[in-house]
Design an enzyme around this catalytic site. Structure first.
Site, PDB file in Angstrom:
ATOM      1  N   LEU A  68      56.918  79.555  30.090  1.00 34.14           N
ATOM      2  CA  LEU A  68      55.647  79.832  30.762  1.00 34.14           C
ATOM      3  C   LEU A  68      55.184  81.118  30.372  1.00 34.14           C
ATOM      4  O   LEU A  68      54.293  81.745  30.958  1.00 34.14           O
ATOM      5  CB  LEU A  68      55.819  79.532  32.203  1.00 34.14           C
ATOM      6  CG  LEU A  68      56.567  78.402  32.584  1.00 34.14           C
ATOM      7  CD1 LEU A  68      56.635  78.029  34.233  1.00 34.14           C
ATOM      8  CD2 LEU A  68      55.776  77.146  32.067  1.00 34.14           C
ATOM      9  N   TYR A 119      64.072  98.433  25.366  1.00 30.67           N
ATOM     10  CA  TYR A 119      63.504  97.448  24.699  1.00 30.67           C
ATOM     11  C   TYR A 119      63.706  97.382  23.364  1.00 30.67           C
ATOM     12  O   TYR A 119      64.482  96.453  22.756  1.00 30.67           O
ATOM     13  CB  TYR A 119      62.080  97.235  24.977  1.00 30.67           C
ATOM     14  CG  TYR A 119      61.263  96.129  24.221  1.00 30.67           C
ATOM     15  CD1 TYR A 119      61.686  94.814  24.739  1.00 30.67           C
ATOM     16  CD2 TYR A 119      60.364  96.252  23.356  1.00 30.67           C
ATOM     17  CE1 TYR A 119      61.047  93.635  24.249  1.00 30.67           C
ATOM     18  CE2 TYR A 119      59.758  95.257  22.744  1.00 30.67           C
ATOM     19  CZ  TYR A 119      60.091  93.695  23.150  1.00 30.67           C
ATOM     20  OH  TYR A 119      59.463  92.618  22.587  1.00 30.67           O
TER      21      TYR A 119
END
Ligand code: AKB
Length: 320
Positions: free
Chosen positions: A10, A143
């Site tokens: 999603l 990240y």
């Protein structure tokens, strides 16, 4: 016959990839999954199989793979760069522990794994322009650390256990369907919404800061073409540089002005995201992807701007 599981379905990439893969492989062969239901995705959830799945729950992951006889996992569940800096532990937990679970299940159940890496896998010591495929990777964000470690882990599972792992280093991705969640390149999406709604945008990235970017239809092809690529031709696996365009905020504003002449940009720079952007390359050399699996993007900046504005006008119900 491919039986595909998409995690993070999603999200910005997942919501469009699920639809595209269902069109190509058949709805019943593409299982979408997400940690939670998000509003606005009812159509996707109803258009084929859907499972609530947290990639940090290895047992449920294994049972979903068994239930649908999955042979291909596309792992799009991730914490992006800006959110990662505000919660490094969460970033490591989802990006690394989650990936480890996926690779373990793939090893056991003989699945191919596609996991995207990012331009964030590079750092300030990397050559900035036309960054080579194989070069220094010493990122300074959590990240980026998870992206390099993820690349290495995927290569390890390929070499050590024969898991067919593949991935690309995505630049900033621009799309009109689902907003990105917590990245540094997000300004290049928000600017189009504000251009249409207010004819003005205050940018959190400083003018003159170049980053590689790509329009979503090209990104979807990068995923599907690499999944379908002949393994005998692949000298690299995790992960390929892919590039479509490199620009800085003033260039994007100039492109928007071709369609909305009154558009104005000003700046209120966020030091965290600016620092992240400055640690990344200006542009990537994607010749390995072109040679090994025929990568060839279709959208440049102006073609993307035209399509984004046309599609967003319809989405936001804005009349000329
Ligand atoms: C981000 O900005 O964090 C992402 C990326 C470049 O990986 N869009």
């Amino acid at each position: 016959m491919r039986k595909i599981l998409i995690t993070g379905a999603l999200g910005q990439i997942g919501s469009e990839l699920t639809e595209e893969m269902r069109r190509i492989y058949g709805s019943e062969n593409v299982v979408a999954s997400s940690r939670r239901i998000k509003e606005g995705h009812e159509k996707l959830i109803e258009s084929g199989p859907f499972e609530i799945l947290d990639i940090n729950d290895g047992a449920t992951l294994a049972s979903v793979v068994d239930k649908y006889k999955i042979n291909t996992i596309v792992n799009l569940a991730a914490v992006l760069s800006a959110v990662g800096e505000s919660n490094p532990q969460l970033c490591w937990h989802i990006n690394m522990n989650g990936l480890y679970n996926i690779l373990e299940v793939a090893k056991e159940k003989k699945c191919m794994v596609y996991t995207p890496s990012s331009i964030a896998a590079f750092g300030p010591g990397t050559p900035k322009d036309k960054t080579p495929q194989d070069t220094i990777q010493r990122p300074t964000t959590i990240y980026g650390v998870t992206k390099v470690a993820g690349e290495l882990l995927c290569d390890y599972y390929f070499k050590r256990f024969g898991v067919d792992t593949r991935g690309v280093r995505f630049p900033g991705l621009i799309s009109y369907v689902t907003l990105p969640g917590g990245g540094t390149t997000d300004y290049a999406v928000h600017i189009y919404y504000e251009a249409l709604k207010n004819k003005k945008y205050t940018c959190f990235i400083q003018k003159g800061t170049y980053m590689d970017m790509m329009y979503m239809p090209d990104a979807l092809r990068a995923i599907i073409d690499l999944i379908e690529a002949n393994p005998d031709k692949l000298k690299h696996r995790n992960a390929f540089n892919v590039s479509a365009m490199s620009f800085e905020p003033e260039m994007l504003a100039a492109s928007i002005r071709k369609y909305i002449p009154e558009f104005e940009i000003d700046y209120d720079v966020d030091p965290i995201r600016q620092g992240i952007a400055e640690s990344w390359p200006n542009s990537l050399d994607d010749s390995a992807a072109r040679e090994e699996w025929g990568w060839n993007p279709k959208y440049d900046l102006d073609a993307m701007t035209k399509d984004m504005l046309d599609k967003l006008k319809i989405k936001l119900n804005i009349q000329d």
